[in-house]
Design an enzyme around this catalytic site. Structure first.
Site, short mmCIF file in Angstrom:
data_model
loop_
_atom_site.label_atom_id
_atom_site.label_comp_id
_atom_site.label_asym_id
_atom_site.label_seq_id
_atom_site.Cartn_x
_atom_site.Cartn_y
_atom_site.Cartn_z
N SER A 187 0.82 -1.22 0.04
CA SER A 187 0.03 0.11 -0.09
C SER A 187 0.83 1.36 -0.07
O SER A 187 1.22 1.50 -0.87
CB SER A 187 -1.21 0.15 1.05
OG SER A 187 -1.95 1.04 0.87
N HIS A 188 0.90 2.06 1.04
CA HIS A 188 1.52 3.32 1.06
C HIS A 188 3.02 3.32 1.45
O HIS A 188 3.53 4.29 1.54
CB HIS A 188 0.60 4.17 1.98
CG HIS A 188 0.64 3.64 3.46
ND1 HIS A 188 -0.04 2.61 3.67
CD2 HIS A 188 1.30 3.94 4.58
CE1 HIS A 188 -0.02 2.29 5.12
NE2 HIS A 188 0.90 3.15 5.51
N ASP A 234 -2.79 6.52 -3.28
CA ASP A 234 -1.58 5.71 -2.66
C ASP A 234 -1.00 4.65 -3.80
O ASP A 234 -1.61 4.43 -4.74
CB ASP A 234 -1.88 5.26 -1.43
CG ASP A 234 -2.72 3.99 -1.25
OD1 ASP A 234 -3.73 4.15 -2.23
OD2 ASP A 234 -2.80 3.28 -0.38
N ASP A 287 -1.53 1.41 -3.67
CA ASP A 287 -2.46 0.38 -4.19
C ASP A 287 -3.61 0.96 -4.71
O ASP A 287 -4.74 0.20 -4.95
CB ASP A 287 -2.49 -0.65 -3.29
CG ASP A 287 -3.30 -0.57 -2.02
OD1 ASP A 287 -3.08 0.74 -1.60
OD2 ASP A 287 -3.82 -1.15 -1.42
N ASP A 296 -6.02 2.59 -2.94
CA ASP A 296 -7.42 2.74 -2.13
C ASP A 296 -7.46 4.11 -1.25
O ASP A 296 -8.49 4.10 -0.55
CB ASP A 296 -7.55 1.38 -1.27
CG ASP A 296 -6.27 1.00 -0.31
OD1 ASP A 296 -5.30 1.95 -0.37
OD2 ASP A 296 -6.29 0.09 0.25
N ARG A 297 -6.61 4.90 -1.21
CA ARG A 297 -6.38 6.03 -0.44
C ARG A 297 -6.72 7.18 -1.41
O ARG A 297 -6.14 6.97 -2.78
CB ARG A 297 -5.19 6.03 0.29
CG ARG A 297 -4.89 5.23 1.43
CD ARG A 297 -3.50 5.68 2.39
NE ARG A 297 -3.56 4.53 3.39
CZ ARG A 297 -2.82 4.89 4.36
NH1 ARG A 297 -2.32 6.02 4.65
NH2 ARG A 297 -2.69 3.93 5.32
N LYS A 302 -11.62 0.36 0.57
CA LYS A 302 -11.59 1.64 0.43
C LYS A 302 -11.05 2.16 -1.09
O LYS A 302 -10.54 1.37 -1.80
CB LYS A 302 -10.73 2.56 1.56
CG LYS A 302 -9.29 2.11 1.61
CD LYS A 302 -8.83 2.80 2.85
CE LYS A 302 -7.32 2.63 2.99
NZ LYS A 302 -7.06 1.38 3.63
C1 VG1 Z 1 -2.82 2.19 8.50
C2 VG1 Z 1 -4.00 3.28 8.93
C3 VG1 Z 1 -5.41 2.55 8.76
C4 VG1 Z 1 -5.38 1.66 7.25
C5 VG1 Z 1 -4.19 0.92 7.18
C6 VG1 Z 1 -4.24 0.33 5.82
O1 VG1 Z 1 -3.03 1.31 9.77
O2 VG1 Z 1 -4.00 3.87 9.98
O3 VG1 Z 1 -6.43 3.38 8.71
O4 VG1 Z 1 -6.63 1.03 7.33
O5 VG1 Z 1 -2.89 1.90 7.21
O6 VG1 Z 1 -4.33 1.33 4.58
P1 VG1 Z 1 -1.92 1.32 10.66
O7 VG1 Z 1 -2.20 -0.03 11.60
O8 VG1 Z 1 -0.57 1.47 10.39
O9 VG1 Z 1 -2.45 2.55 11.60
V1 VG1 Z 1 -3.59 0.91 3.12
O10 VG1 Z 1 -3.98 2.13 2.16
O11 VG1 Z 1 -2.03 1.26 3.49
O12 VG1 Z 1 -3.71 -0.58 3.07
CO CO Z 2 -3.39 1.47 0.29
#
Ligand code: VG1
Ligand code: CO
Length: 540
Positions: A110-111, A274, A276, A278-279, A373
């Site tokens: 992801s990010h 981001d 992937d 979803d953000r 998302k």
């Molecule tokens: C973070 C965010 C959370 C989100 C998750 C996955 O998790 O706070 O809200 O759902 O990333 O997002 P954490 O446990 O690091 O706070 V994604 O777009 O990175 O799959």
């Molecule tokens: Co993501």
């Protein structure tokens, strides 16, 4: 072919799948063990159909080839895969639902940055298109600790550049256009002609894909179908290392977009997404929209888009997300739900028809159109609202705050802390929670304090330890939790919220407005004192 293996430590999925350094994933048997554990823990792959794709980061295509061969050797019937092994997370979710598959595997951290020295990840989604529930990820983890063998077909690679049907052994592999079905779904939800008219009338936008997966989606939809000027989508080619960018759409990492939107002659609307897809972050001309506010504005205005004309069934947000969306839900007389962090907790509410919109403070917004998302979706809903209201982003935000009050909000992240130190901070505050109600901190009275536990209203499952929260009289809050997506040390997230009912005091600078909350947090949790840090690493 059966390959003997041994369990590998630490294959425990976090907030969103299993994330590790890319080199860890590339080490012998690592990916294979985890994939076999997914198959084993979900009743085997025999006769099953899956969706497969990823965000294009380093090792994406190689991992996809391995998974195809493993699916074949495990007896899967068919795998639907995006061309070039590319699929955004929401597009994968849609394809699972559209084709009624038994689930899907998304390759992404992801990010988190990508590349040989950065991060890689694997997420497993179930037949509803959503991230596997906690029960399923626990079962996968348990299996990974017992595994003795995996199966992999001794077959040549699939040509993933060629759209159409191929085979690995007797398993069918459908290589599809990663964008087409998703774009069709968006066309059904939003008023494309109306948005097109807005663009042809001179509306200007910048979409920063951050060299990650949404580039092809945004190009096709925003420039192609909606007629935005060529060049509206920047950093549009997904690159294995995201061009060195940190594909996290927040003001810190999407600073190029911020500079443009706060500069002279800025476009009317800006957005970023981001790794992937979803953000999303949305920005107006000289105005930043916090994700919590974005959720609330979308909830209040979604009925302006054709797909939501019938109104919303309910709105759900993760616990640390500001309460702004709750105020909208109350005004509309619909349900408001508060879940733990991570999209997997929204699945049941969406499936049961209790919620239509969901959101997280971490730049995540989505609806019941998929079970993830969805960054591009959120941007299109904003565009549809802007086209209907013919107001600027700033006007819409100001109007929203005047009507509902403003939930000043910020998240302060302390990254890469020694795990012990982070745990000590959490333990310290947790130990004090019971004594806090009724006490005064920074002139504010503590109304309640707890370690958030969630009882799923649909299946009754309980998830404990989901974040420490301190709620003050008047609706201000502090939340502290540990990140579950990092791959190095521990990250402490401090979430700060202060409610201003208005009509005065709606235009303060956010960090200034939150200054009492920041002081209260330090008094209660002593993060700076315990970590020796002078301040957070990232402020969003
Ligand atoms: C973070 C965010 C959370 C989100 C998750 C996955 O998790 O706070 O809200 O759902 O990333 O997002 P954490 O446990 O690091 O706070 V994604 O777009 O990175 O799959
Ligand atoms: Co993501």
């Amino acid at each position: 072919m059966r390959v003997t293996t041994n369990p590998i430590e630490g294959q425990k999925p976090g907030t969103s799948g299993l994330r590790k350094k890319t080199k860890v994933f590339m080490s012998e048997g690592y990916l294979e063990n985890f994939i076999q554990s997914i198959f084993d823990a979900t009743g085997g792959a025999q006769g099953r159909t899956y969706v497969l794709g990823g965000d294009g980061r380093y090792f994406n295509a190689e991992a996809a080839q391995i998974i195809l061969k493993m699916a074949a050797a495990n007896g899967a019937e068919r795998v639907i895969i995006g061309q070039g092994a590319i699929l955004s997370t929401p597009a994968a979710s849609h394809l699972i639902r559209l084709n009624g598959t038994d689930g899907g595997i998304v390759l992404s951290a992801s990010h988190n940055p990508g590349g040989p020295d950065e991060d890689f990840g694997v997420k497993f989604n179930g037949p509803n298109g959503g991230p596997a529930s906690e029960a399923v990820t626990e079962a996968i983890f348990a299996r990974s600790r017992q595994i003795g063998a995996y199966w992999i077909a001794d077959e040549p690679d699939v040509d993933l550049s060629r759209i159409g049907m191929q085979h690995v052994g007797s398993m069918e592999v459908s290589v599809i256009d990663p964008v087409a079905d998703y774009a069709r779904l968006m066309e059904g939800l939003f008023d494309f002609p109306k948005i097109r008219t807005m663009f042809s009338g001179g509306f200007r936008m910048r979409f920063d894909a951050m060299c990650a997966v949404t580039g092809p989606y945004a190009k096709e939809i925003i420039e192609g179908r909606l007629g935005a000027a060529p060049g509206t989508v920047v950093h549009a080619d997904p690159l294995p290392d995201f061009g060195g960018m940190h594909p996290d759409p927040n003001p810190t990492w999407a600073h190029e977009l911020m500079d443009e939107m706060f500069g002279e002659d800025a476009p009317d609307f800006g957005a970023a997404s981001d790794g992937d897809g979803d953000r999303n972050m949305v920005v107006g001309q000289g105005v930043y929209v916090s994700p919590s506010d974005s959720l609330a504005v979308l909830a209040a205005n979604a009925h302006l888009a054709p797909g939501y004309r019938a109104g919303l069934k309910g709105v759900a947000r993760s616990m640390p997300t500001s309460c702004a969306a709750d105020l909208v839900a109350d005004a509309m007389g619909i349900g408001a739900y508060e879940t733990p962090t991570g999209w997997k907790f929204f699945g049941n509410l969406l499936d049961a028809g209790r919620a239509t919109l969901c959101g997280e403070e971490s730049f995540g917004t989505g609806s019941d159109h998929v079970r993830e998302k969805d960054g591009v979706w959120a941007v299109l809903l904003w565009l549809n609202i802007l086209a209907e209201r013919t107001e600027t982003v700033r006007e819409i935000l100001n109007g929203h705050w005047r009507r509902f009050g403003r939930n000043y909000y910020s998240r302060h992240d302390y990254e890469a802390l020694p795990v012990d130190t982070a745990n000590r901070v959490m333990d310290g505050l947790r130990a004090r929670l019971g004594d806090l109600p009724g006490t005064m901190v920074e002139g504010m009275v503590v109304q309640s304090a707890d370690d958030f536990a969630y009882s799923d209203p649909v299946d009754g499952s309980v998830s404990r330890g989901q974040g420490l929260r301190v709620v003050f009289e008047g609706g201000s809050r502090l939340v502290l939790r540990l990140s579950g997506t990092g791959t190095e040390g521990a990250t402490l997230r401090l979430y700060l919220e202060r409610y201003a009912a208005g009509p005065e005091g709606l235009d303060e600078e956010v960090q200034e407005a939150l200054a009492p909350m920041i002081r209260a947090a330090e008094e209660l949790a002593a993060i700076r004192a315990a970590t020796g840090r002078v301040g957070p690493d990232v402020v969003t």
